[in-house]
Write an enzyme that holds these catalytic residues in place. Structure first.
Site, mmCIF file in Angstrom:
data_model
loop_
_atom_site.group_PDB
_atom_site.id
_atom_site.type_symbol
_atom_site.label_atom_id
_atom_site.label_comp_id
_atom_site.label_asym_id
_atom_site.label_seq_id
_atom_site.Cartn_x
_atom_site.Cartn_y
_atom_site.Cartn_z
ATOM 1 C CD GLU A 82 -1.691 -2.436 1.218
ATOM 2 O OE1 GLU A 82 -2.420 -3.328 0.713
ATOM 3 O OE2 GLU A 82 -0.645 -2.697 1.842
ATOM 4 C CG ASP A 113 -10.134 -2.996 7.500
ATOM 5 O OD1 ASP A 113 -10.874 -2.672 6.547
ATOM 6 O OD2 ASP A 113 -10.566 -3.391 8.591
ATOM 7 N N PRO A 152 -0.364 1.400 6.127
ATOM 8 C CG PRO A 152 0.276 -0.783 5.625
ATOM 9 C CD PRO A 152 -0.924 0.052 5.875
ATOM 10 C CG HIS A 169 -11.117 -8.104 5.270
ATOM 11 N ND1 HIS A 169 -10.531 -8.984 6.149
ATOM 12 C CD2 HIS A 169 -10.450 -8.233 4.107
ATOM 13 C CE1 HIS A 169 -9.554 -9.632 5.529
ATOM 14 N NE2 HIS A 169 -9.475 -9.197 4.293
#
Length: 334
Positions: A57, A82, A86, A126
């Protein structure tokens, strides 16, 4: 269209209009995304404009910042909200500040799409609703649609905007608002179709709330899935409530909020995210500052609980008919 189809249509329209629009993310290419929001786009526009990325990410958002500075309009997808954490450093330290730190020489016209919220039995990793984190970051816009029509129009507006935008998509209503009881998941898989959505280009302006139900006795401030929950509860309770779908949290339609609360004299705030430091706290402060002398009762907040996301108890975690109904009785009694 349902919301997934509307989002796909928005991406299709913008890629056809502007060759600088790029779609990227995990599984968005050949597979078409885990929720099929990008289905068919790689086949239509090729692998240089719609492509899969590694599972990183930070890398996805970092590359998008560079693309935006170069002059492209990237639309990266973070597969679930979620997983966006990062990428926070790239988003907060680079994308949000780029226009300011370069005195306008460079911008980051990127739109980060991500499914958010619960309701699909996705568990703790999630199902989170982290919108409050991003509303705190100066230089980033935060958008959350509640209908297919708004999803398409807001996404087009976000892609055309020259600032970075977080576009959270409430996956609980991806396939249309639920029928049945909002607090009984077993009955919620029967869904009605979405809504009328034009095939071509149109925009819904950022920063403009939508009055989805006019009323005189109470103002309910909400967004995303909670718009539909509040509508159903109010209809069943028979309260003359005005429901304001905020649509964009940043920029926020302060004028619409102020006008509605001053008219009704009461305010309830409903969101799925946890209560402490949730966006409802900001809304409550704003209403108190601007509408205090018009209030006839204390402001009520109905939110998720201050706990890690409870997988097995998610339907108790959501603001639903019971808790919203109790808050309605309380605020109307005062």
């Amino acid at each position: 269209m349902n919301m997934i189809q509307a989002i796909n249509s928005a991406l299709d329209v913008m890629m056809a209009r502007d060759p600088d629009v790029i779609v990227m993310g995990e599984d968005v290419g050949y597979f078409g995304g885990v929720f099929r929001a990008t289905a068919g786009l790689q086949k239509k526009y090729g692998k240089t404009r719609v492509f899969d990325t590694p599972i990183t990410e930070c890398g996805i958002v970092g590359v998008a910042v560079g693309m935006g500075a170069y002059g492209l309009r990237p639309v990266p997808e973070i597969q679930f909200a979620d997983y966006i954490y990062p990428a926070l450093d790239q988003l907060v330290s680079e994308a949000a500040r780029l226009r300011y730190r370069s005195a306008g020489e460079f911008t980051a016209p990127m739109t980060i799409r991500s499914p958010y919220g619960g309701g699909i039995f996705g568990g703790q990793t999630h199902s989170q609703s982290p919108e409050g984190i991003f509303t705190h970051v100066s230089g980033v816009k935060t958008v959350i649609p509640a209908t297919p029509y708004d999803a398409k129009g807001l996404l087009i507006a976000a892609i055309e905007d020259n600032d970075p935008t977080i576009f959270f998509e409430p996956k609980r209503i991806y396939n249309g608002p639920f029928n049945g009881h909002w607090d009984r998941p077993a009955e919620n898989w029967s869904r009605h179709p979405g809504g009328e959505v034009p095939e071509g280009y149109y925009k819904v302006p950022l920063g403009k709330a939508n009055v989805v139900r006019a009323g005189e006795a109470l103002t309910i401030l909400c967004y995303g899935t909670m718009v539909h929950v509040c509508q159903k509860v109010v209809e069943e309770a028979g309260v003359d409530a005005e429901i304001l779908d905020l649509r964009t949290l940043v920029p926020l339609d302060v004028d619409a909020i102020e006008a509605s609360v001053k008219k009704t004299g009461r305010c309830m705030i409903v969101h799925e995210a946890t209560r402490t430091s949730g966006f409802g706290a900001e809304l409550s402060a704003l209403v108190q500052e601007r509408c205090f002398y018009h209030l006839e009762a204390p402001i009520e907040r109905v939110t998720g609980f201050d706990t890690p996301y409870p997988h097995s108890l998610e339907w108790a975690y959501f603001p639903g008919p019971v808790r919203i109904g109790q808050a309605l009785k309380k605020i109307m009694k005062d």
